[in-house]
Write an enzyme that holds these catalytic residues in place. Structure first.
Site, PDB file in Angstrom:
ATOM      1  N   SER A  65      51.039  45.966  43.532  1.00 60.26           N
ATOM      2  CA  SER A  65      50.636  46.440  42.421  1.00 60.26           C
ATOM      3  C   SER A  65      50.125  45.681  41.374  1.00 60.26           C
ATOM      4  CB  SER A  65      51.503  47.423  42.024  1.00 60.26           C
ATOM      5  OG  SER A  65      52.121  48.336  43.083  1.00 60.26           O
ATOM      6  N   THR A  66      50.549  44.283  41.314  1.00 58.58           N
ATOM      7  CA  THR A  66      50.180  43.648  40.018  1.00 58.58           C
ATOM      8  C   THR A  66      49.679  42.220  40.688  1.00 58.58           C
ATOM      9  OG1 THR A  66      52.392  42.782  39.508  1.00 58.58           O
ATOM     10  CG2 THR A  66      51.651  44.824  38.608  1.00 58.58           C
TER      11      THR A  66
END
Length: 299
Positions: free
Chosen positions: A16-17
């Site tokens: 996600s990041t």
């Protein structure tokens, strides 16, 4: 016939990041026999997944796209079914290591059909609940929607406009890192049409109008230089060809010069000198020029 004879196993790993790594997923994918692994950094709720879009576009017939879990690939059941449908059209397959989904097996196809039925039922239930809610509201003399919007009250319209602008700004900022650096390199020497075409060759989804609007918003918020909106000067046809060739090369760096030349001929693109037959050397000259101005990364 073994899976290897049928095609390659290609892994897709997403986190996600940028602070997270795909190492754990890569270990599982390698253990499953994946010869190649495509990495992606992006929110699970985001529609912008250029690496996945490029992978689906380039995957070959008989190949299998492999993920560790379904949530690494899709943001919803409908999104999952869309991706698998695209793979099926290419003659490719899909497999999730942690879920009973493997389109190369009868059991996996059955599980996929169950998911499709669930998605269809979910859509039907939402539709029925919406209709029932509207019917109940009308029975009580109420109309659906915001009364202030419906009655065109200035304060309600202003609030709605502000909310829409804020949501738009959030979407633009969330994806700007994927396309704004390219816009900065290409503007104003290249038209919005050329830049949109180049971005789309990298798996993004832009029209020239939406791209210009997004940049205009960033400029208005002080997040981008206003020079990006300067009118593009007239330029020779060779510049457009350079952008086109750079886009083809960027979308699939493994293509040979001869293969790119063949694509240009199929597109009926004329050479810089107006000919119909492309030589690999002409393609190389355009790629080298794109690298000199920063449109492509020099190796």
């Amino acid at each position: 016939m073994t899976r290897r004879m049928q095609g390659r196993l290609i892994g897709y790993a997403r986190v996600s990041t940028d602070e997270q790594t795909t190492e754990a997923q890569e270990i599982e994918l390698r253990a499953a026999g994946c010869e190649r692994i495509v990495e992606e950094h992006g929110s699970g709720a985001s529609r912008a997944r250029p690496a996945l879009a490029r992978l689906v576009r380039e995957i070959g017939a008989g190949d299998t796209l492999v993920v560790v879990r379904l949530d690494r690939l899709a943001r919803s059941v409908s999104h999952l079914l869309e991706v698998i449908e695209d793979l099926t059209h290419k003659g490719a397959h899909f497999r999730s290591l942690s879920d009973p989904i493997d389109t190369t097996t009868p059991q996996g196809m059955f599980s996929l059909q169950v998911l499709g039925a669930v998605a269809q039922l979910e859509r039907a239930l939402i539709s029925e609940r919406t209709k029932a809610g509207i019917k109940a509201a009308k029975a009580k003399g109420k109309l659906p929607g915001n009364p202030g919007i419906r009655e065109r009250r200035p304060e309600a319209l202003a609030k709605m406009t502000a909310a829409q602008k804020a949501a738009y700004g959030t979407r633009i900022q969330a994806t700007a890192s994927q396309w704004l650096p390219i816009v900065r390199r290409m503007r104003p020497d290249h038209t919005w049409d050329d830049i949109a075409r180049f971005l789309n060759s990298r798996g993004l989804d832009w029209t020239s109008e939406r791209l210009r609007r997004a940049v205009k918003w960033l400029v208005s918020e002080g997040m981008a230089d206003k020079e990006l909106l300067t009118k593009s000067p007239p330029r020779p046809p060779e510049d457009r060809l350079m952008t086109l060739v750079a886009g083809i090369h960027a979308s699939n760096p493994e293509l040979t010069l001869r293969e790119i030349a063949s694509q240009l001929e199929r597109l009926h693109e004329r050479t810089p000198r107006g000919g119909t037959k492309w030589a690999p050397s002409s393609v190389k000259n355009l790629i080298d020029r794109a690298k000199r101005i920063g449109l492509l990364e020099a190796v």
